[in-house]
Design an enzyme around this catalytic site. Structure first.
Site, mmCIF file in Angstrom:
data_model
loop_
_atom_site.group_PDB
_atom_site.id
_atom_site.type_symbol
_atom_site.label_atom_id
_atom_site.label_comp_id
_atom_site.label_asym_id
_atom_site.label_seq_id
_atom_site.Cartn_x
_atom_site.Cartn_y
_atom_site.Cartn_z
ATOM 1 N N LEU A 33 0.751 -0.997 0.150
ATOM 2 C CA LEU A 33 -0.063 0.319 0.262
ATOM 3 C C LEU A 33 0.678 1.340 -0.195
ATOM 4 C CD1 LEU A 33 -2.388 -1.443 2.036
ATOM 5 C CD2 LEU A 33 -2.964 -0.665 0.373
ATOM 6 N N HIS A 88 1.801 -11.652 9.857
ATOM 7 C CA HIS A 88 3.284 -12.190 8.680
ATOM 8 C C HIS A 88 4.099 -13.473 9.017
ATOM 9 C CE1 HIS A 88 6.571 -11.542 6.184
ATOM 10 N NE2 HIS A 88 7.072 -11.477 7.410
HETATM 11 C C1 GRF Z 1 -0.256 -16.401 5.515
HETATM 12 O O1 GRF Z 1 1.202 -17.456 5.909
HETATM 13 C C2 GRF Z 1 0.159 -14.639 5.777
HETATM 14 O O2 GRF Z 1 1.347 -14.737 7.132
HETATM 15 C C3 GRF Z 1 1.247 -14.264 4.771
HETATM 16 O O3 GRF Z 1 0.325 -14.748 3.344
HETATM 17 C C4 GRF Z 1 -0.515 -16.045 4.180
HETATM 18 C C5 GRF Z 1 -1.955 -15.531 3.900
HETATM 19 O O4 GRF Z 1 -2.716 -16.876 3.468
HETATM 20 N N1 GRF Z 1 0.580 -12.295 4.587
HETATM 21 P P1 GRF Z 1 -4.436 -17.222 3.777
HETATM 22 O O5 GRF Z 1 -4.452 -16.390 2.495
HETATM 23 O O6 GRF Z 1 -4.498 -16.471 4.973
HETATM 24 O O7 GRF Z 1 -4.511 -18.700 3.546
#
Ligand code: GRF
Length: 204
Positions: A96, A112
């Site tokens: 963003l 994250h």
């Molecule tokens: C997760 O591992 C999150 O930490 C990262 O991207 C992934 C998303 O997974 N930012 P989901 O789409 O919520 O299943």
């Protein structure tokens, strides 16, 4: 009622965890009003549909400014306002602009898959394996313009095993993500998060 907008790009398992927590009452005083996907094919759109939440996809083809304008209109038209709403990045793969982040200042969260500040950026689980750390996990944080660098709200740790590959470690971390993200949203909805000196203070 806190109006939440969720930005996604992929699978949508964190979106699912948050919608489930709202539905079962572990997050109170909040509703997910709209889901915005950067990818029209994202499985997350089906998750939104299952819960009856309006979902739109916004392509970034015409450039980021144009896309963010569309995202802003989608959020505002569904009642996720800059002064009172909450925006959740849940597997959202775009960065963003600082203008967008400033608009929703201290009202955007991200999750994250590492214990930040270790391993920001892409493929955090692989970065952790490559460095041979014995413990990793996930972090929910407020979003600032610098990627994966904002004030930390919640972290959950998991062991890293000698037999792990990227998939097995990612799966172990993901189970903790599904607990951490709804908890962070709950704390925000209850008005218990305050940012002081780039750190998040959680009120009892
Ligand atoms: C997760 O591992 C999150 O930490 C990262 O991207 C992934 C998303 O997974 N930012 P989901 O789409 O919520 O299943």
């Amino acid at each position: 009622l806190l109006g939440i907008g969720v930005l996604v790009s992929g699978r949508g398992s964190n979106l699912d965890a948050i919608l489930r927590a709202v539905r079962n009452g572990s997050i109170r005083g909040a509703r997910v009003r709209v889901v915005v996907s950067s990818d029209p094919e994202a499985k997350a759109l089906k998750v939104a549909e299952r819960y009856g939440v309006p979902a739109v996809s916004v392509s970034t083809e015409k450039g980021r400014a144009e896309a963010e304008g569309e995202i802003l209109r989608a959020l505002e038209s569904h009642g996720v306002l800059p002064e009172s709403g909450l925006v959740l990045l849940a597997g959202y793969m775009k960065v963003l602009s600082s203008a967008f982040i400033a608009k929703y200042a201290d009202r955007i969260m991200n999750i994250h898959p590492s214990l930040l500040p270790a391993f920001p950026g892409l493929r955090a689980q692989k970065q952790a394996l490559d460095r041979g750390v014995r413990v990793s996990g996930c972090t929910v944080h407020f979003v600032v313009p610098e990627v994966d660098a904002g004030p930390i709200i919640i972290q959950r740790a998991v062991p890293v095993r000698g037999s792990d590959d990227e998939d097995s470690l990612s799966a172990r971390i993901l189970r903790q993500e599904h607990r951490a993200y709804p908890l962070a949203v709950r704390l925000f909805a209850e008005g218990r998060l305050r940012i002081e000196d780039r750190r998040v203070v959680v009120k009892a």
